[in-house]
Design an enzyme around this catalytic site. Structure first.
Site, mmCIF file in Angstrom:
data_model
loop_
_atom_site.group_PDB
_atom_site.id
_atom_site.type_symbol
_atom_site.label_atom_id
_atom_site.label_comp_id
_atom_site.label_asym_id
_atom_site.label_seq_id
_atom_site.Cartn_x
_atom_site.Cartn_y
_atom_site.Cartn_z
ATOM 1 N N SER A 133 0.853 -1.195 0.000
ATOM 2 C CA SER A 133 0.000 0.000 0.000
ATOM 3 C C SER A 133 0.886 1.241 0.000
ATOM 4 O O SER A 133 2.035 1.187 0.446
ATOM 5 C CB SER A 133 -0.864 0.012 1.255
ATOM 6 O OG SER A 133 -1.572 1.235 1.366
ATOM 7 N N TYR A 146 -2.427 -0.643 10.139
ATOM 8 C CA TYR A 146 -2.318 -0.857 8.686
ATOM 9 C C TYR A 146 -0.976 -0.341 8.169
ATOM 10 O O TYR A 146 -0.253 -1.056 7.461
ATOM 11 C CB TYR A 146 -3.487 -0.164 7.997
ATOM 12 C CG TYR A 146 -3.613 -0.483 6.520
ATOM 13 C CD1 TYR A 146 -4.087 -1.718 6.091
ATOM 14 C CD2 TYR A 146 -3.268 0.460 5.557
ATOM 15 C CE1 TYR A 146 -4.216 -2.004 4.741
ATOM 16 C CE2 TYR A 146 -3.396 0.188 4.202
ATOM 17 C CZ TYR A 146 -3.872 -1.052 3.801
ATOM 18 O OH TYR A 146 -3.996 -1.328 2.460
ATOM 19 N N LYS A 150 1.970 -2.752 6.636
ATOM 20 C CA LYS A 150 2.349 -2.620 5.225
ATOM 21 C C LYS A 150 3.812 -2.180 5.098
ATOM 22 O O LYS A 150 4.525 -2.637 4.195
ATOM 23 C CB LYS A 150 1.409 -1.648 4.502
ATOM 24 C CG LYS A 150 -0.017 -2.175 4.338
ATOM 25 C CD LYS A 150 -0.085 -3.451 3.494
ATOM 26 C CE LYS A 150 -1.516 -3.827 3.149
ATOM 27 N NZ LYS A 150 -1.603 -5.007 2.271
HETATM 28 P P1 NDP Z 1 -11.069 -5.920 -0.295
HETATM 29 O O1 NDP Z 1 -11.408 -5.834 1.148
HETATM 30 O O2 NDP Z 1 -11.959 -5.303 -1.275
HETATM 31 O O3 NDP Z 1 -10.811 -7.463 -0.676
HETATM 32 C C1 NDP Z 1 -9.902 -8.181 0.110
HETATM 33 C C2 NDP Z 1 -10.039 -9.657 -0.175
HETATM 34 O O4 NDP Z 1 -9.145 -10.340 0.737
HETATM 35 C C3 NDP Z 1 -11.436 -10.175 0.119
HETATM 36 O O5 NDP Z 1 -11.768 -11.194 -0.782
HETATM 37 C C4 NDP Z 1 -11.284 -10.742 1.536
HETATM 38 O O6 NDP Z 1 -12.203 -11.759 1.848
HETATM 39 C C5 NDP Z 1 -9.879 -11.295 1.493
HETATM 40 N N1 NDP Z 1 -9.377 -11.440 2.836
HETATM 41 C C6 NDP Z 1 -9.310 -10.490 3.801
HETATM 42 N N2 NDP Z 1 -8.891 -11.029 4.950
HETATM 43 C C7 NDP Z 1 -8.691 -12.350 4.702
HETATM 44 C C8 NDP Z 1 -8.290 -13.449 5.506
HETATM 45 N N3 NDP Z 1 -8.044 -13.315 6.817
HETATM 46 N N4 NDP Z 1 -8.194 -14.664 4.939
HETATM 47 C C9 NDP Z 1 -8.479 -14.845 3.620
HETATM 48 N N5 NDP Z 1 -8.877 -13.841 2.816
HETATM 49 C C10 NDP Z 1 -8.997 -12.618 3.363
HETATM 50 O O7 NDP Z 1 -9.604 -5.298 -0.406
HETATM 51 P P2 NDP Z 1 -8.830 -4.662 -1.687
HETATM 52 O O8 NDP Z 1 -9.100 -5.452 -2.888
HETATM 53 O O9 NDP Z 1 -9.046 -3.218 -1.685
HETATM 54 O O10 NDP Z 1 -7.340 -4.898 -1.180
HETATM 55 C C11 NDP Z 1 -6.467 -5.862 -1.751
HETATM 56 C C12 NDP Z 1 -5.070 -5.519 -1.271
HETATM 57 O O11 NDP Z 1 -4.750 -4.195 -1.698
HETATM 58 C C13 NDP Z 1 -4.932 -5.520 0.251
HETATM 59 O O12 NDP Z 1 -3.702 -6.079 0.644
HETATM 60 C C14 NDP Z 1 -4.984 -4.047 0.607
HETATM 61 O O13 NDP Z 1 -4.326 -3.761 1.802
HETATM 62 C C15 NDP Z 1 -4.310 -3.437 -0.598
HETATM 63 N N6 NDP Z 1 -4.618 -2.011 -0.808
HETATM 64 C C16 NDP Z 1 -5.895 -1.585 -1.076
HETATM 65 C C17 NDP Z 1 -6.147 -0.232 -1.243
HETATM 66 C C18 NDP Z 1 -7.528 0.308 -1.533
HETATM 67 O O14 NDP Z 1 -7.703 1.536 -1.517
HETATM 68 N N7 NDP Z 1 -8.514 -0.519 -1.817
HETATM 69 C C19 NDP Z 1 -5.077 0.774 -1.155
HETATM 70 C C20 NDP Z 1 -3.793 0.214 -0.855
HETATM 71 C C21 NDP Z 1 -3.588 -1.133 -0.696
HETATM 72 P P3 NDP Z 1 -13.480 -11.440 2.807
HETATM 73 O O15 NDP Z 1 -14.214 -10.318 2.146
HETATM 74 O O16 NDP Z 1 -14.206 -12.727 2.826
HETATM 75 O O17 NDP Z 1 -12.904 -11.043 4.129
#
Ligand code: NDP
Length: 242
Positions: A133, A146, A150
């Site tokens: 991130s 967070y 990260k």
């Molecule tokens: P979302 O929350 O939209 O999706 C995250 C996915 O990861 C979901 O499918 C979720 O499943 C899964 N997940 C979360 N926790 C677990 C767990 N304990 N075990 C298995 N699966 C898990 O997040 P984003 O797509 O936005 O984020 C993806 C990556 O990008 C992350 O690492 C995030 O930190 C990073 N990021 C995102 C930003 C943003 O603005 N969106 C900015 C910077 C970085 P479930 O819903 O079932 O929990």
């Protein structure tokens, strides 16, 4: 970019950025093992992409280790799953820090360890992309756990790059700016807060999940064979704005 004949493990595949990475990889020929927590997300993803579904809560590190051992061997690993919790610094609980450490830092390390051991034992090259991130570089209000996890993920990735590089395994981070996935909406639904960030992005928009997926596929591919240990900011110039 052609991934025909390649097998890729992608975590956090159910929603947001991970889901788009799975779709892009399968559209370009890869076989994808899609790991996530909510089974209902995987039913539709399997129908759309033909990916191999694995339901696992990565906060449980032994379950994470067992899940990747069952999925190996694979050509590439994408540690995308991540989570956040919004708390002012003085109120940030140790439970929150422990949970985010497990999901955002320890699980990616466990998966990378298992993946790398397997590649090395087989004498095969590979690549790891960890979705980090912009919070790795910044002090974002209410994001103590967070930002800390990260920043640590980027640091761990640099060590992976140094130790695994001699085995032909590269490790890099993709560092997204605000992206309106379910997580992005949770953190940035206040329009005043969101606009304050958006106006500082020179290209004039938040990122799309596709922006991060393209960067991820590039870093996995042989086109990036000399790129190892970077934190690639996919931020439209946000971080270099004066
Ligand atoms: P979302 O929350 O939209 O999706 C995250 C996915 O990861 C979901 O499918 C979720 O499943 C899964 N997940 C979360 N926790 C677990 C767990 N304990 N075990 C298995 N699966 C898990 O997040 P984003 O797509 O936005 O984020 C993806 C990556 O990008 C992350 O690492 C995030 O930190 C990073 N990021 C995102 C930003 C943003 O603005 N969106 C900015 C910077 C970085 P479930 O819903 O079932 O929990």
């Amino acid at each position: 970019m052609d991934f025909a004949g390649k097998k890729v493990i992608v975590t956090g595949a159910g929603k947001g950025i991970g889901r788009v990475i799975v779709s892009m990889l399968t559209a370009r020929g890869a076989t994808v093992v899609a790991m996530t927590r909510s089974a209902e997300d995987l039913d539709s993803l399997v129908a759309e992409t033909g990916c191999i579904p694995v339901v696992v809560d990565l906060a449980d590190l032994e379950a994470a280790r067992a899940a990747i051992r069952a999925a190996l061997p694979a050509d590439y690993l994408v540690n995308n799953a991540g989570t956040t919790s919004l708390e002012p610094f003085v109120d940030t609980s140790m439970e929150t820090i422990d949970h985010l450490m497990n999901v955002n830092l320890k699980a990616p390390i466990v998966l990378a360890q298992e993946y790398a051991r397997d590649r090395i034992a087989r004498g095969e090259k590979g690549a790891i992309v960890n979705i980090s991130s912009m919070a790795a570089f910044l002090g974002v209000p209410d994001h103590t756990a967070y930002c800390a996890t990260k920043g640590a993920l980027d640091a761990a990735t640099r060590v992976m790059a140094v130790e695994l590089g001699p085995h032909g395994i590269r490790a890099n981070c993709v560092n997204p700016v605000v992206t309106m996935t379910p997580m992005g909406i949770k953190a940035w639904s206040d329009p005043v807060k969101a606009n304050a960030v958006k106006t500082r992005i020179p290209v004039g928009r938040f990122a799309e999940s596709e922006d991060h997926a393209e960067a991820t596929l590039f870093l996995l591919s042989d086109a990036a064979s000399m790129i190892n240990g970077v934190s690639l900011k996919v931020d439209g110039g946000f971080s270099i704005q004066n």
